[in-house]
Enzyme design. Structure first.
Site, PDB file in Angstrom:
ATOM      1  N   LYS A  19      11.447   5.784  21.553  1.00 45.29           N
ATOM      2  CA  LYS A  19      10.071   5.655  21.038  1.00 45.29           C
ATOM      3  C   LYS A  19       9.953   4.370  20.219  1.00 45.29           C
ATOM      4  O   LYS A  19      10.964   3.739  19.881  1.00 45.29           O
ATOM      5  CB  LYS A  19       9.735   6.873  20.184  1.00 45.29           C
ATOM      6  CG  LYS A  19      10.637   7.034  18.961  1.00 45.29           C
ATOM      7  CD  LYS A  19      10.367   8.345  18.225  1.00 45.29           C
ATOM      8  CE  LYS A  19      11.341   8.521  17.074  1.00 45.29           C
ATOM      9  NZ  LYS A  19      11.119   9.806  16.375  1.00 45.29           N
ATOM     10  N   TYR A  61       6.345 -18.224  -3.957  1.00 44.29           N
ATOM     11  CA  TYR A  61       5.168 -17.574  -4.540  1.00 44.29           C
ATOM     12  C   TYR A  61       5.513 -16.879  -5.852  1.00 44.29           C
ATOM     13  O   TYR A  61       6.525 -16.189  -5.975  1.00 44.29           O
ATOM     14  CB  TYR A  61       4.603 -16.534  -3.570  1.00 44.29           C
ATOM     15  CG  TYR A  61       3.835 -17.165  -2.422  1.00 44.29           C
ATOM     16  CD1 TYR A  61       2.676 -17.915  -2.655  1.00 44.29           C
ATOM     17  CD2 TYR A  61       4.271 -17.016  -1.120  1.00 44.29           C
ATOM     18  CE1 TYR A  61       1.980 -18.494  -1.600  1.00 44.29           C
ATOM     19  CE2 TYR A  61       3.573 -17.592  -0.057  1.00 44.29           C
ATOM     20  CZ  TYR A  61       2.431 -18.330  -0.314  1.00 44.29           C
ATOM     21  OH  TYR A  61       1.741 -18.906   0.710  1.00 44.29           O
TER      22      TYR A  61
END
Ligand SMILES: *Cc1c(COP(=O)(O)O)cnc(C)c1O
Length: 377
Positions: free
Chosen positions: A35, A255
């Site tokens: 999956k 950042y």
């Protein structure tokens, strides 16, 4: 020159891990759980690589199962959550998908649907996870109704363990006892173990098991055991240094200036970021490998780039190869630095990252099959 970030997928390692799952559970058959695009590894390519070993595959949605058919995979495919609406039963019967049935509404919908052929139905029992599945009394009734409906064949009983990977054996034992009691009443084949139970709990091996994460070589156990130490990583995510910076003491990097140099620091800028699926929660200190030597993330993950400390890495320069996880760097260590689990890192890899497939007995055949979304080395 193209961007150096790529995910190398070792299909021989995938086959090795699947064979380990089979070797650990000699009395069981193992559904290969593919999956979520085979946990980010490419479901069609992985299915082809396992085609001669695995009797059946398991996915979460009918779209995932249909994508396997489009990619030329002809094996039975189990829909682990069954259908999401009644119309899917018609397709499932046509395509030979096997359906979990976990709720009254799914049962009633099946009874009311005209099918071209009976469906293989896997009755889901809630043995204690309390997510999907019938109570014991409901499961008995479901079996009776499925048999009476003429819509079902090859009934199985399945359950899912909530704690096989943690150190709470009592609850696990309670779940196991509940499903074994029910199985003796219903006399149906049992589908039980996920990866942790396959690796660590032989008593929970059923007629079928459902190994997922272990196929990709990530150890799901809280403490590794002899079996899990034999797993081999399938995905190696790697990139290269694209710029080098000398940063003075006290200067921030990236950042919000989360990393501040406490010594004269060489920073390597590498091509990978959260826009590729790398987890933005990675802390300073998250491990990376540069030319085989371990160092750390220094500064927040950006969308397309990350910054790493290469001060102590001799020979590190623009073009040096950097492994983010995989061979030589356990994805579980990276996951711990991101306060997450290997499952989210692997499934989180985004389509922007090219996949390059290696090995696998079936890889030649797979090359000619569309939809694998990668290249074969
Ligand atoms: C995803 C899933 C599995 C596989 O679990 P792993 O921990 O990856 O081995 C097994 N059974 C069900 C029902 C699942 O949804």
């Amino acid at each position: 020159m193209s961007r150096p970030l790529r995910a190398d997928i070792d299909l021989d390692a995938l086959r090795h891990n699947y064979q380990l799952a089979c070797e650990l559970a000699p009395g069981s058959r193992s559904l290969a759980v593919i999956k979520a695009d085979a946990y980010g590894h490419g479901a069609v390519a992985c299915a082809h690589a396992l085609a001669d070993l695995a009797p059946a595959f398991a996915v979460a949605t009918i779209e995932e199962a249909l994508a396997l058919r489009d990619g030329g995979v002809t094996h039975p495919v189990v829909l682990l959550e069954g259908v999401f609406e009644a119309a899917e039963y018609v397709l499932a019967a046509q395509q030979g998908f096997w359906c979990a049935i976990h709720s009254e509404w799914q049962l009633a919908a099946l009874e009311a649907t005209e099918l071209s052929a009976p469906l293989s139905c896997w009755i889901k029992f809630d043995s204690g996870m309390h997510r999907l599945g019938f109570t014991a009394e409901e499961a008995v009734e479901a079996k009776t109704r499925l048999e009476a409906s003429g819509k079902a064949r090859d009934l199985h009983l399945m359950t899912h363990f909530s704690t096989a990977d943690s150190l709470s054996p009592d609850y696990f034992r309670k779940q196991l006892a509940a499903v074994q009691t029910l199985a003796s009443t219903l006399e149906l084949p049992l589908c039980l173990a996920n990866s942790p139970a396959t690796l660590a709990c032989p008593e929970a091996h059923g007629d079928w098991n459902r190994p997922g994460i272990m196929l990709y070589g990530a150890d799901p156990l809280e403490g590794a055991n002899d079996a899990s130490r034999r797993l081999k990583p399938v995905m190696t995510l790697s990139t290269a240094i694209i710029a080098v910076r000398e940063v003075a003491v006290g200067e921030p990097v990236g950042y919000a200036g989360r990393f501040v140099a406490t010594r004269p620091t060489r920073i390597g800028v590498i091509a990978c970021g959260y826009g590729d699926g790398y987890d933005r929660h990675a802390v300073d200190g998250t491990p990376v490998l540069v030319e085989g030597q371990e160092t750390v993330l220094a500064g927040k993950v950006s969308m397309d780039m990350m910054t790493i400390d290469i001060t102590d890495i001799t020979g590190a320069q623009v073009g040096s190869r950097v492994v983010l996880w995989g061979k030589g760097l356990d994805v579980n260590r990276v996951a711990a630095s991101c306060d997450t689990i290997s499952y989210t890192l692997l499934t989180g890899i985004l389509p922007r990252v090219p996949k390059c497939y290696h090995g696998g007995r079936q890889s030649i055949a797979a090359q000619s099959i569309s939809g694998t979304g990668g290249t074969y080395a």
